[in-house]
Write a protein that holds these residues in place. Structure first.
Motif: not given
Lengths: 325, 325
Positions: A263-271
């Motif tokens: 399994r893989h998680v790609i997470e992009y976050r803007l704050k």
């Protein structure tokens, strides 16, 4: 590159500030539909009447159109794309194909290039959705917004009888984020993904219980969400809610391997402390790309998905390969 | 698109699995420098001798070269780019300009296109660095790696006298991540950003104190880090450390506004169960883009910074605009 701003609200002001941070960009002026003498810019850049813009055709490499998506941009962008290379931040997702077709036809009339929907969603979030789904073919996409001010929802609350001012925050549910990150591919309802918080200044003597009920049951805007309403004073509104923060998450989880065993998680976050200033910064970077593509002879309407990342950077391809790759 | 794999280790196997997940991709075969009859593929795809590859020139749209960056790829990619469209995952950052020049000249000889360094760092992380720094012009970039297995560091420990097997994990320091996310633009030393964890199977009777000391003081690899060494049994190694997880963070924080009064954080995170399978999935997506660009007549060497995101997706531009933007 010589840029100009068309429309001088929060977004236009953001572009004005962003240009200052980019030494390769120069601001020709601000074009407004108001009387130019009534508009004072933050940095002293000159203000012209929108009616006179054709006179500046040869002085502007890229025109950044800073209007609203409901009525301004669908009318403005196709008209201006006939005579200018343009960038806008059109954000009504459902109407993008129609806006694209209109702008594409207009831009091609005189060999111009246009980039629509170049903010963060649509925009930067879109490219992250496309990168992630292209790489992890077997997976699921999730987009969460917030914590941040939704102008549309704030306006909706302000229209309620007895409401003097209001600010609505969209808040992602931490538990839902955790479920998504775990890779369990949850099916999440609207209510499970986001909550809504409303800060309301009520008029004196207004029935607060009625206002709260009207908010919580408002169709499309609030009825499908868990909403909390806080009544505050005008002073508190001014002190604590004057800013326009926003942000969010684009997450894709997926499986690889012969039997999907990894399994893989790609997470992009803007704050973001300021939604309009960040959007404006993106518009200026994409204006750089549009200017370069125009110099290479590219015409017609583009979206962020058509732009090679290297074209956004002030660095040369050689510098990028040596230092950023 | 018809793909082929050149080199059949962990990465080549990952590509084989990734092709299965992409209905528009077909695997022509695996090319190996070993005796083909000694290689058994996971999915039964045919194995050929690397020496015979020119016979399959017209059957292959894009050749994915799955070799090591130290010696394989610098030799292989330029040679193969003369006769094939190729993709590799060359990851020696300092030598990218040189590799680029060699591959560019080779690819142009017969009108082919090549994409180098298309994994996750260099690769996906690189594009995130470029997007983020282009948008937030006034800011600072941070890249953290891990928690994940570093093959180079594991190999270095294995070379120590008395070590039977070893696995090294690179671990980002949570406190440093928090400092970066706060937007305080910290200056971080190597030691402050990452720690290293070594799991070691020692040979019977080996001097564990000496091994531990040799690891912790090893120049370039460990001496600038806080390293923890755990001695474990062969069974524990097999049971708990057989996988190759990795990942990391690309974070940029920056300021906008007239006087830099607003702060923003852009954070990109990968959490990967299998480093080679994720890299392989990226290679297949980029092979799709390379194939499309070749059909449009593009030649020479490219990097991920030259590829428009939409070209990676199996969806058409119309579908992307309607559903992903």
């Amino acid at each position: 590159m010589k840029l100009a701003i068309y429309g001088y609200g929060n977004l236009g002001k953001g572009v004005e500030c962003a240009v200052k941070q980019n030494p390769d960009a120069e601001l020709v002026g601000v074009f407004t539909r108001r009387a130019p003498e009534t508009v004072k810019t933050l940095t002293g850049v000159l203000v012209y009447s929108a009616q006179d813009i054709l006179k500046y055709k040869d002085a502007i490499d890229v025109l950044i159109i800073c209007g609203g998506s409901a009525t301004d941009l669908p009318a403005m962008t196709p008209v201006l794309a006939k005579d200018f290379n343009v960038v806008d931040s059109f954000d009504t997702h459902a109407r993008i194909p129609e806006h694209f077709a209109n702008v594409d036809a207009a831009a091609k009339e005189n060999g111009h290039i246009a980039l629509i929907s170049a903010g963060w969603d649509p925009g930067i979030f879109s490219l992250n959705r496309v990168y992630a789904s292209s790489i992890l073919a077997d997976g699921a996409d999730y987009t969460f917004w917030g914590r941040g001010v939704s102008q549309g929802h704030s306006d909706a609350v302000r229209r309620i009888d007895g409401v003097k001012d209001a600010r609505q925050y969209t808040v992602p549910v931490e538990k839902a984020l955790e479920q998504v990150r775990s890779g369990s591919n949850p099916t999440l309802t609207t209510r499970q993904k986001h909550t809504r918080e409303c800060y309301v200044v009520a008029e004196e003597g207004a029935d607060r219980a009625r206002i709260e009920n009207e908010i919580k049951t408002m169709p499309n805007y609030f009825d499908e969400y868990d909403t909390t309403v806080y009544f505050i004073s005008e002073e508190e509104m001014k002190r604590d809610h004057a800013e326009l923060p926003h942000g969010g998450f684009v997450i894709r989880t997926g499986k690889t391997g012969l039997n999907g065993e990894h399994r893989h998680v790609i997470e992009y976050r803007l704050k973001l402390d300021s939604n309009p200033e960040f959007t404006a910064s993106a518009l200026v970077a994409f204006a750089r790309a549009i200017n370069r593509m125009h110099e290479r002879g590219v015409t017609g309407c583009k979206t962020v998905l058509d732009i090679a990342p290297g074209d956004l950077s002030p660095l040369s391809p050689e510098e990028l390969r040596a230092h950023m790759l």
